[in-house]
Design a protein around this motif. Structure first.
Motif, PDB file in Angstrom:
ATOM      1  N   VAL A 145      66.348  28.092  83.678  1.00 17.28           N
ATOM      2  CA  VAL A 145      66.098  28.156  82.233  1.00 17.28           C
ATOM      3  C   VAL A 145      66.556  29.511  81.689  1.00 17.28           C
ATOM      4  O   VAL A 145      67.250  29.580  80.664  1.00 17.28           O
ATOM      5  CB  VAL A 145      64.600  27.909  81.923  1.00 17.28           C
ATOM      6  CG1 VAL A 145      64.279  28.248  80.471  1.00 17.28           C
ATOM      7  CG2 VAL A 145      64.222  26.451  82.221  1.00 17.28           C
ATOM      8  N   ALA A 146      66.217  30.580  82.395  1.00 16.02           N
ATOM      9  CA  ALA A 146      66.593  31.927  81.933  1.00 16.02           C
ATOM     10  C   ALA A 146      68.113  32.106  81.935  1.00 16.02           C
ATOM     11  O   ALA A 146      68.677  32.726  81.020  1.00 16.02           O
ATOM     12  CB  ALA A 146      65.922  32.988  82.812  1.00 16.02           C
ATOM     13  N   THR A 147      68.778  31.567  82.939  1.00 22.56           N
ATOM     14  CA  THR A 147      70.250  31.647  82.997  1.00 22.56           C
ATOM     15  C   THR A 147      70.879  30.855  81.852  1.00 22.56           C
ATOM     16  O   THR A 147      71.775  31.344  81.149  1.00 22.56           O
ATOM     17  CB  THR A 147      70.764  31.100  84.351  1.00 22.56           C
ATOM     18  OG1 THR A 147      70.236  31.916  85.395  1.00 22.56           O
ATOM     19  CG2 THR A 147      72.289  31.100  84.414  1.00 22.56           C
ATOM     20  N   LEU A 148      70.390  29.640  81.648  1.00 25.37           N
ATOM     21  CA  LEU A 148      70.986  28.756  80.637  1.00 25.37           C
ATOM     22  C   LEU A 148      70.682  29.217  79.220  1.00 25.37           C
ATOM     23  O   LEU A 148      71.489  28.994  78.306  1.00 25.37           O
ATOM     24  CB  LEU A 148      70.508  27.320  80.867  1.00 25.37           C
ATOM     25  CG  LEU A 148      71.108  26.689  82.140  1.00 25.37           C
ATOM     26  CD1 LEU A 148      70.222  25.580  82.680  1.00 25.37           C
ATOM     27  CD2 LEU A 148      72.519  26.179  81.868  1.00 25.37           C
ATOM     28  N   ALA A 149      69.536  29.871  79.027  1.00 23.54           N
ATOM     29  CA  ALA A 149      69.153  30.321  77.686  1.00 23.54           C
ATOM     30  C   ALA A 149      70.132  31.349  77.124  1.00 23.54           C
ATOM     31  O   ALA A 149      70.201  31.572  75.922  1.00 23.54           O
ATOM     32  CB  ALA A 149      67.738  30.904  77.709  1.00 23.54           C
ATOM     33  N   LYS A 150      70.907  31.966  78.005  1.00 26.48           N
ATOM     34  CA  LYS A 150      71.864  32.987  77.554  1.00 26.48           C
ATOM     35  C   LYS A 150      73.192  32.382  77.110  1.00 26.48           C
ATOM     36  O   LYS A 150      74.018  33.078  76.526  1.00 26.48           O
ATOM     37  CB  LYS A 150      72.105  34.002  78.675  1.00 26.48           C
ATOM     38  CG  LYS A 150      70.833  34.752  79.070  1.00 26.48           C
ATOM     39  CD  LYS A 150      71.010  35.638  80.288  1.00 26.48           C
ATOM     40  CE  LYS A 150      69.707  36.314  80.673  1.00 26.48           C
ATOM     41  NZ  LYS A 150      68.785  35.458  81.469  1.00 26.48           N
ATOM     42  N   LEU A 151      73.403  31.101  77.386  1.00 27.52           N
ATOM     43  CA  LEU A 151      74.755  30.537  77.244  1.00 27.52           C
ATOM     44  C   LEU A 151      75.161  29.947  75.890  1.00 27.52           C
ATOM     45  O   LEU A 151      76.288  30.191  75.437  1.00 27.52           O
ATOM     46  CB  LEU A 151      74.979  29.468  78.328  1.00 27.52           C
ATOM     47  CG  LEU A 151      74.827  29.930  79.785  1.00 27.52           C
ATOM     48  CD1 LEU A 151      75.198  28.782  80.715  1.00 27.52           C
ATOM     49  CD2 LEU A 151      75.653  31.157  80.089  1.00 27.52           C
ATOM     50  N   PRO A 152      74.331  29.135  75.245  1.00 27.84           N
ATOM     51  CA  PRO A 152      74.883  28.316  74.148  1.00 27.84           C
ATOM     52  C   PRO A 152      75.465  29.099  72.987  1.00 27.84           C
ATOM     53  O   PRO A 152      76.271  28.564  72.221  1.00 27.84           O
ATOM     54  CB  PRO A 152      73.668  27.507  73.653  1.00 27.84           C
ATOM     55  CG  PRO A 152      72.645  27.596  74.739  1.00 27.84           C
ATOM     56  CD  PRO A 152      72.900  28.899  75.439  1.00 27.84           C
ATOM     57  N   TRP A 153      75.072  30.349  72.852  1.00 28.59           N
ATOM     58  CA  TRP A 153      75.299  31.094  71.601  1.00 28.59           C
ATOM     59  C   TRP A 153      76.747  31.453  71.338  1.00 28.59           C
ATOM     60  O   TRP A 153      77.111  31.768  70.192  1.00 28.59           O
ATOM     61  CB  TRP A 153      74.378  32.322  71.596  1.00 28.59           C
ATOM     62  CG  TRP A 153      73.052  31.980  72.190  1.00 28.59           C
ATOM     63  CD1 TRP A 153      72.502  32.473  73.342  1.00 28.59           C
ATOM     64  CD2 TRP A 153      72.118  30.990  71.713  1.00 28.59           C
ATOM     65  NE1 TRP A 153      71.304  31.862  73.607  1.00 28.59           N
ATOM     66  CE2 TRP A 153      71.041  30.948  72.620  1.00 28.59           C
ATOM     67  CE3 TRP A 153      72.096  30.127  70.600  1.00 28.59           C
ATOM     68  CZ2 TRP A 153      69.948  30.090  72.469  1.00 28.59           C
ATOM     69  CZ3 TRP A 153      71.013  29.270  70.442  1.00 28.59           C
ATOM     70  CH2 TRP A 153      69.955  29.261  71.362  1.00 28.59           C
ATOM     71  N   ILE A 154      77.585  31.401  72.362  1.00 31.91           N
ATOM     72  CA  ILE A 154      79.026  31.646  72.140  1.00 31.91           C
ATOM     73  C   ILE A 154      79.694  30.414  71.525  1.00 31.91           C
ATOM     74  O   ILE A 154      80.873  30.464  71.163  1.00 31.91           O
ATOM     75  CB  ILE A 154      79.776  31.973  73.460  1.00 31.91           C
ATOM     76  CG1 ILE A 154      79.542  30.877  74.522  1.00 31.91           C
ATOM     77  CG2 ILE A 154      79.374  33.338  73.995  1.00 31.91           C
ATOM     78  CD1 ILE A 154      80.462  30.955  75.734  1.00 31.91           C
ATOM     79  N   ALA A 155      78.955  29.318  71.422  1.00 31.31           N
ATOM     80  CA  ALA A 155      79.588  28.033  71.102  1.00 31.31           C
ATOM     81  C   ALA A 155      79.123  27.466  69.760  1.00 31.31           C
ATOM     82  O   ALA A 155      78.907  26.261  69.626  1.00 31.31           O
ATOM     83  CB  ALA A 155      79.316  27.047  72.245  1.00 31.31           C
ATOM     84  N   PHE A 156      78.981  28.363  68.788  1.00 34.71           N
ATOM     85  CA  PHE A 156      78.621  27.918  67.441  1.00 34.71           C
ATOM     86  C   PHE A 156      79.694  28.345  66.439  1.00 34.71           C
ATOM     87  O   PHE A 156      79.425  29.168  65.555  1.00 34.71           O
ATOM     88  CB  PHE A 156      77.243  28.474  67.036  1.00 34.71           C
ATOM     89  CG  PHE A 156      76.085  27.748  67.664  1.00 34.71           C
ATOM     90  CD1 PHE A 156      75.493  26.670  67.007  1.00 34.71           C
ATOM     91  CD2 PHE A 156      75.599  28.110  68.908  1.00 34.71           C
ATOM     92  CE1 PHE A 156      74.431  25.971  67.584  1.00 34.71           C
ATOM     93  CE2 PHE A 156      74.533  27.419  69.494  1.00 34.71           C
ATOM     94  CZ  PHE A 156      73.950  26.354  68.825  1.00 34.71           C
ATOM     95  N   PRO A 157      80.907  27.797  66.577  1.00 33.61           N
ATOM     96  CA  PRO A 157      81.921  28.135  65.570  1.00 33.61           C
ATOM     97  C   PRO A 157      81.447  27.702  64.176  1.00 33.61           C
ATOM     98  O   PRO A 157      80.750  26.690  64.045  1.00 33.61           O
ATOM     99  CB  PRO A 157      83.151  27.336  66.014  1.00 33.61           C
ATOM    100  CG  PRO A 157      82.653  26.291  66.947  1.00 33.61           C
ATOM    101  CD  PRO A 157      81.405  26.826  67.561  1.00 33.61           C
ATOM    102  N   ALA A 158      81.820  28.485  63.180  1.00 33.05           N
ATOM    103  CA  ALA A 158      81.304  28.301  61.815  1.00 33.05           C
ATOM    104  C   ALA A 158      81.401  26.856  61.351  1.00 33.05           C
ATOM    105  O   ALA A 158      82.460  26.223  61.453  1.00 33.05           O
ATOM    106  CB  ALA A 158      82.057  29.213  60.851  1.00 33.05           C
ATOM    107  N   GLY A 159      80.272  26.346  60.882  1.00 30.09           N
ATOM    108  CA  GLY A 159      80.268  25.022  60.275  1.00 30.09           C
ATOM    109  C   GLY A 159      80.346  23.850  61.240  1.00 30.09           C
ATOM    110  O   GLY A 159      80.570  22.712  60.809  1.00 30.09           O
ATOM    111  N   SER A 160      80.147  24.089  62.521  1.00 33.69           N
ATOM    112  CA  SER A 160      80.291  23.001  63.504  1.00 33.69           C
ATOM    113  C   SER A 160      79.020  22.147  63.577  1.00 33.69           C
ATOM    114  O   SER A 160      78.262  22.191  64.540  1.00 33.69           O
ATOM    115  CB  SER A 160      80.637  23.565  64.889  1.00 33.69           C
ATOM    116  OG  SER A 160      79.695  24.538  65.301  1.00 33.69           O
TER     117      SER A 160
END
Lengths: 149, 149
Positions: free
Chosen positions: B69-84
């Motif tokens: 959980v701690a490893t995965l919690a760091k990941l998604p945030w690079i993947a929010f291109p504007a308006g997606s």
């Protein structure tokens, strides 16, 4: 001795994933394993992009990506309930030859752990070679167990 | 002093995720972040099931789940291109209030790291409390930034 060490490393690597998989629905299992493959594939691709010079090659960044690949490579295998081919690339061969499927899982876990260890050293030529060996393990499994459509 | 240490821990935690995100298509980014959330959600759920006695509670297993959980919690945030927002629960508020969104990411990273540290000790009551605190951070972000449909 070498085989003994490898077996011990593998047993330890696989045991970090808790054995009590509980998915309420088959679709949840498919969603989980596809999620793990997606994230793994992205970070594996980032190593490739660094090797090709498309993004900066730094030992720290390649090592972080390789660690994630090694962590994620251990996960999807709890999420293949029998016959779960719907909305999936999984081929029925997975449940026809579970021994072969398991053997390739273990090969991937061993190879991605090796890649993560090598990535720490930061030697681009050695990483490139280990990256290629890992890609071959992906392909070997996909050729047998993953449909293209 | 405490704030300084927290800031250093956060900076170090987030820096393990390489900054050069490259997604060929917006859909690839959505697929990546949804994958990371799916896998994280499953392992977070496994901690809950262990706390409720639905699966065996062992320090080793809860700790393995909390580390994931701690490893995965760091990941998604690079993947929010504007308006997606297409094929996604992401609300436009994510790009209207990026500071708040970032603040909640950091809160989740800090809290899941805390949960992973606590899980190692194996004290069920303490883990239960940290689990509840983590669930609150999930909810706080979902209430503002994730649509229910």
């Amino acid at each position: 001795m070498k085989r003994y060490v490898l077996a011990a490393v593998l047993a330890s690597a696989i045991s970090v994933v808790p054995a009590h998989a509980q998915f309420a629905k088959v679709e949840d299992a498919v969603d989980y394993r596809q999620g793990a493959f997606s994230v793994m594939s992205y970070h594996f691709g980032q190593i490739n992009r660094a090797l090709k010079g498309e993004i900066p090659f730094t030992a720290e960044s390649v090592s972080a990506n390789a660690n994630l690949v090694a962590t994620l490579a251990k996960l999807p295998w709890i999420a293949f309930p029998a016959g779960s081919t719907a909305n999936s690339h999984a081929k029925p061969e997975i449940w026809k030859d579970p021994e072969k499927f398991k053997q390739l899982q273990e090969k991937l876990v061993a190879q991605t752990d090796k890649l993560a260890t090598i990535a720490k050293e930061g030697d681009q030529a050695v990483i490139k070679s280990a990256f290629g060996d890992t890609a071959k393990v992906c392909k070997e499994c996909h050729d047998t167990f993953r449909s293209k459509h």
